[in-house]
Design an enzyme around this catalytic site. Structure first.
Site, PDB file in Angstrom:
ATOM      1  N   SER A  39       0.859  -1.190   0.000  1.00  0.00           N
ATOM      2  CA  SER A  39       0.000   0.000   0.000  1.00  0.00           C
ATOM      3  C   SER A  39       0.888   1.232   0.000  1.00  0.00           C
ATOM      4  O   SER A  39       2.052   1.181   0.414  1.00  0.00           O
ATOM      5  CB  SER A  39      -0.894   0.004   1.244  1.00  0.00           C
ATOM      6  OG  SER A  39      -1.536   1.253   1.422  1.00  0.00           O
TER       7      SER A  39
ATOM      8  N   TYR B 129      -1.858  -0.590  10.844  1.00  0.00           N
ATOM      9  CA  TYR B 129      -1.903  -0.902   9.411  1.00  0.00           C
ATOM     10  C   TYR B 129      -0.639  -0.394   8.713  1.00  0.00           C
ATOM     11  O   TYR B 129      -0.021  -1.116   7.920  1.00  0.00           O
ATOM     12  CB  TYR B 129      -3.146  -0.275   8.782  1.00  0.00           C
ATOM     13  CG  TYR B 129      -3.324  -0.624   7.322  1.00  0.00           C
ATOM     14  CD1 TYR B 129      -3.909  -1.829   6.947  1.00  0.00           C
ATOM     15  CD2 TYR B 129      -2.911   0.244   6.317  1.00  0.00           C
ATOM     16  CE1 TYR B 129      -4.070  -2.163   5.606  1.00  0.00           C
ATOM     17  CE2 TYR B 129      -3.064  -0.076   4.982  1.00  0.00           C
ATOM     18  CZ  TYR B 129      -3.655  -1.275   4.635  1.00  0.00           C
ATOM     19  OH  TYR B 129      -3.800  -1.593   3.301  1.00  0.00           O
TER      20      TYR B 129
END
Length: 339
Positions: free
Chosen positions: A195, A208
């Site tokens: 990501s 995350y």
């Protein structure tokens, strides 16, 4: 060799690498064939994993779908089978020869396995089962991912651990399971779906971001190890998309005046860009391209300058609406369970 001469030669190689990278950016390289190759996709039951499965099916790869949800995984498998059936119909596509595409002489198949990639014993046992039932793996797509959706001080320790295990540690287990044979054969391709939040961070998603930073660090170190072992037949691709509109971060918002220029990515676009990178052996793909620039600026600008830019873009608190929605949803579920 004299160190100054060697340094000069290294600089020439660096310049040549930059020129070749620019050449590949201007002229699209030919995509390699993955027909008949065995491709393992983790998190195949939905989102990007499902789209990856469909793209590889269109290229007639043999699919091995891993997911924790049996029903969702079987839904993806049925979509893959439908693609195979359409390809086997000689009238379904026009080809270059006689107006009909020639069907390859092999019949690709799809296999489904239900497991939790965060449990290494399950990963290792399932990998052994894949080798027995399907064969050796050519492509490994480390795609499975989760998000807790809590501020750090409100997040249960178990959810933090779960995020780290699935988003990062699982890459260690899957790679250890399949890489040895790739090294032996000097053939294979490992893809890390990370990501942009593994390149630069924002507030409210500490677990995350840490998990994706870890996954990227693992991928880069492994890439160097493979290069050091001189196994040029094993390729590595790192996929770093901006926020993808899969529902994982539903509610995330940047400044409303900026959002039309930087909206969440359509999943189909994200996967098509990633497939192009994978099939041309591109080491890294960031989508959209502005992610490259943001990552570069983060590396050279003072932290205070980054904070100013975040506040201007509304990126400093962009996750807060998402976190509020998750908290409200959890409170509603708890209220329902209490009735």
């Amino acid at each position: 060799m004299n160190i100054f001469v060697e340094f000069f030669l290294v600089m020439l190689k660096v310049c040549w690498a930059i020129v070749m990278a620019g050449f590949k950016w201007l002229i699209r390289p030919k995509e390699k064939s993955v027909a008949g190759q065995v491709c393992v996709i983790t998190g195949a039951g939905g989102g990007l994993g499902r789209l990856f499965a469909k793209e590889f099916a269109r290229r007639r790869a043999t699919l091995v779908l891993w997911d924790i949800n049996s029903h969702s995984n079987e839904e993806t498998a049925e979509m893959v089978r439908q693609i195979y059936r359409e390809q086997d119909n000689p009238m379904s596509k026009e080809g270059a020869v006689g107006g009909v595409e020639e069907v390859p002489p092999f019949q690709p198949q799809v296999y489904t396995y239900v497991l939790d990639v965060g449990k290494r014993e399950s990963v290792y046992s399932t990998a052994e089962k894949v080798r027995r039932e399907v064969g050796e793996v050519d492509l490994l797509i480390n795609n499975a991912g989760v998000v807790s959706g809590h501020h750090l001080l409100e997040c249960p320790d178990e959810l933090i651990e779960r995020t780290m295990v699935v988003n990062c540690h699982a890459h260690f287990w899957t790679t250890k399971a399949f890489l040895p044979k790739m090294l032996e054969m000097n053939h294979g391709h490992i893809v890390t779906v990370a990501s942009s939040l593994g390149l630069f961070s924002t507030a409210g998603v500490e677990d995350y971001c840490a998990s994706k930073f870890g996954a990227i660090g693992f991928h880069e170190s492994l890439s160097h190890e493979i290069q050091a072992s001189e196994k040029d037949g094993i390729k590595m691709t790192l996929v770093c998309p901006y926020l993808v509109d899969t529902g994982m971060f539903r509610g995330c918002r940047i400044r409303k005046e900026i959002e039309p220029f930087l909206p969440p990515l359509r999943p189909e676009f994200c996967v098509k860009q990633a497939m192009r990178a994978i099939l041309t052996d591109q080491p890294m793909i960031c989508t959209p391209r502005i992610v490259y620039m943001v990552n570069f600026m983060k590396s050279i600008l003072p932290f205070e300058a980054i904070v100013c830019m975040y506040r201007f873009l509304g990126a400093d608190k962009c996750m807060y609406p998402f976190l509020a929605q998750r908290k409200e949803a959890m409170n509603n579920n708890e209220a329902k369970n209490g009735i």
